[in-house]
Scaffold this active site. Structure first.
Site, short mmCIF file in Angstrom:
data_model
loop_
_atom_site.label_atom_id
_atom_site.label_comp_id
_atom_site.label_asym_id
_atom_site.label_seq_id
_atom_site.Cartn_x
_atom_site.Cartn_y
_atom_site.Cartn_z
N GLU A 222 0.84 -1.21 0.00
CA GLU A 222 0.00 0.00 0.00
C GLU A 222 0.87 1.26 0.00
OE1 GLU A 222 -3.34 -0.08 2.75
OE2 GLU A 222 -4.19 -1.80 1.72
N GLU A 345 -4.88 -8.82 -0.09
CA GLU A 345 -5.67 -8.46 1.10
C GLU A 345 -7.11 -8.30 0.65
OE1 GLU A 345 -4.38 -5.24 3.67
OE2 GLU A 345 -2.26 -5.76 3.31
O1 AHR Z 1 -5.27 -5.63 7.04
C1 AHR Z 1 -5.22 -4.43 7.74
C2 AHR Z 1 -4.57 -3.32 6.94
O2 AHR Z 1 -5.35 -3.04 5.82
C3 AHR Z 1 -3.22 -3.62 6.36
O3 AHR Z 1 -2.20 -3.43 7.27
C4 AHR Z 1 -3.12 -2.65 5.23
O4 AHR Z 1 -2.30 -3.12 4.19
C5 AHR Z 1 -4.56 -2.46 4.82
O5 AHR Z 1 -4.88 -1.11 4.71
#
Ligand code: AHR
Length: 541
Positions: A222, A345
């Site tokens: 990110e 994710e």
């Molecule tokens: O999964 C929680 C958070 O969500 C992670 O650390 C980040 O990559 C995303 O914004």
């Protein structure tokens, strides 16, 4: 031509053109219009009297990578500490500090790959803090997740030991946001170099002679947000620089992953693809969903009404256009389809459970989350030509977890059970399906009531995973298996009385899979009655 005739002729031409476009789409995606890829918000349509599914059992050419059923564990809340790591001296049964019950539960899922150490944590993690004698490891502040002290008791050796205990591939996310190129290069060398070098010898001095196999390496996380607030152009330049030094040592062929966008940030996807495609094997994508709430008030995981149920179903279905559009961008740059799309994710994100630290993102997990997971996984299967991995967030005690722990107690969530039921899809061949189904309507809004994916495993067995999104009505589905003289049918179902049914430490088995036999066979059709709010997996031989 007189006016009325002209109008009639024109509308005929438009209908014909629309039909050609739809057929072309159907041909390109392997799905007929009205199939599992239908857009979440429907236009007015005539409801089909019967829900019908045709499965082309003798077709299909793409393999559903087992890595689509991957997981993610971050130094966040109680995911690593308590969730995996209890330490050697804990009364909780463990192997070299890693709890046995959690390892055993994840092994039951045939967990294929685990991503670590973050998440946002990755871009402030300095790996050298987490090696060597534990009592000498420096501490740090976990600034993203509650400003708590990170002891570094769980580091590189412990993570790679965990992967070996789980029997899964390691996916490590490196630090671009606050790290250096040298630091990243050294880490890869430390873990994977077999020869005589400063880093390999340091690893040996710390008790590991042979290098580990580290298959996947992410260059940042990110980086448009917590990983450095970069522009895509700036990140792309950094990616190209950092990745140069992520070497494949000693036969360990490393898969390099560029940081992709969050949800619909197509600009980021386009720029990074255009500037990095020659130097990357994969690009990531993150997609979190919730009900009608916003980032400040996301809504309760367990206390919700049908409006909130519907909102999650509708938002979950956004994964279809998101994958389609992201893949279109990738296809333009990478015509040969070499680069994988890794949804590393994904999942539901609710308000933290009352009474818990909000920064620890601890949430309960209901039947609603399970149906959402079923839809996500069906979508990944359907796009497996490009989607080569997905990692639900996160494994234990954080967000849409598989496992919740409380001291020595451990429970499995409804989402865990979906992963367990769906493991039949691992490395199976995706089968084209045609689905015609009625909508689930609430107020003025509607979504397709049924969501499907089908695959054929090596032995020839067919599996069909079906979600009924409607929380109030069971749905009949008539299935035909083209190219198969089906003789044996069986199934499993995950459902419960209430939309918010979930497992607790007092009632750990409230939601669990059961045998499913609500089907009948007439001629060449199998008619299945899907319970309301359910996930069903059928096996056909
Ligand atoms: O999964 C929680 C958070 O969500 C992670 O650390 C980040 O990559 C995303 O914004």
């Amino acid at each position: 031509m007189e006016h009325a005739k002209l109008r009639w002729w024109l509308s005929g031409m438009i209908r014909a053109a629309v039909a050609v476009v739809l057929m072309a789409t159907a041909f390109a995606t392997g799905c007929a219009p009205g199939s599992a890829t239908r857009h979440p918000v429907q236009e007015e349509s005539e409801e089909p009297a019967v829900n019908r599914l045709v499965i082309h059992t003798d077709a299909g050419k793409e393999t559903i990578s087992r890595n689509i059923y991957g997981h993610f564990a971050e130094h966040l809340g109680r995911c690593i500490y308590e969730g995996f790591w209890v330490g050697n001296n804990s009364p909780i049964p463990n192997t070299r500090g890693i709890r046995n019950d959690v390892v055993e539960a994840l092994r039951q899922l045939n967990i294929p790959v685990l991503r670590w150490p973050g998440g946002c944590f990755a871009d402030e993690y300095h790996w050298t803090d987490g090696i060597g004698p534990p009592e000498q490891r420096p501490t740090m502040v976990n600034t993203h997740w509650g400003m708590v002290t990170e002891t570094n008791a769980f580091g590189t050796h412990e993570f790679l030991d965990l992967c070996e205990q789980l029997g899964c591939e390691a996916y490590i996310a490196g630090n671009v946001g606050s790290g250096t190129v040298e630091e990243m290069q050294d880490w890869v060398e430390y873990m994977t170099f077999d020869g005589d070098s400063e880093m390999a010898n340091l690893r040996r001095a710390n008790g590991r002679d042979k290098p580990w196999r580290v298959k996947y390496f992410g260059v940042g996380n990110e980086n448009w947000g917590c990983g450095g607030n970069m522009s895509p152009e700036f990140y792309a330049d950094l990616y190209n620089r950092f990745q140069t030094y992520v070497r494949s040592y000693s036969g360990n062929r490393i898969v390099k992953i560029a940081c992709g966008p969050g949800s619909e940030n197509y600009h980021w996807m386009r720029v990074v693809m255009e500037r990095c495609s020659r130097r990357t094997d994969a690009i990531s994508l993150h997609h979190y969903v919730r009900g009608s709430g916003n980032w400040t008030r996301k809504g309760s995981a367990t206390r919700f009404d049908e409006k909130e149920w519907f909102a999650l179903m509708k938002n979950t279905l956004t994964i279809y256009p998101l994958l389609k559009n992201s893949i279109e961008i990738m296809d333009k740059v990478d015509r040969r389809g070499r680069i994988g799309l890794l949804v590393d994710e994904w999942g539901t994100w609710w308000d933290a459970e009352p009474g818990t630290n909000p920064s620890f993102l601890y949430q309960q997990n209901t039947l609603r989350d399970a149906v959402s997971a079923g839809i996500f996984l069906n979508a990944f299967n359907e796009h497996c030509r490009r989607v080569k991995m997905a990692n639900i967030a996160q494994t234990n005690n954080v967000l849409q977890a598989m496992i919740l722990t409380e001291g020595e107690k451990m429970i499995l969530t409804p989402t865990y059970h979906v992963f367990e039921m769906y493991k039949v899809h691992h490395d199976a061949v995706l089968l084209p399906v045609e689905l015609q189904c009625a909508d689930y309507q609430l107020g003025d809004e509607r979504v397709p009531a049924i969501n499907v994916s089908a695959s054929r495993e090596k032995s020839g067995k067919i599996h069909v995973s079906v979600c009924n999104l409607d929380p109030s009505n069971s749905r009949e589905l008539q299935c035909r298996f083209q190219g198969l003289d089906a003789r044996r049918f069986s199934g499993r179902v995950l459902t419960a009385e209430g939309m918010a049914a979930h497992n607790t430490f007092d009632r750990p088995q409230a939601v669990k899979p059961a045998r499913f036999d609500d089907f009948s066979i007439k001629g060449d059709a199998l008619t299945v009655t899907l319970p309301s709010k359910s996930v069903v997996v059928l096996e056909i031989e």
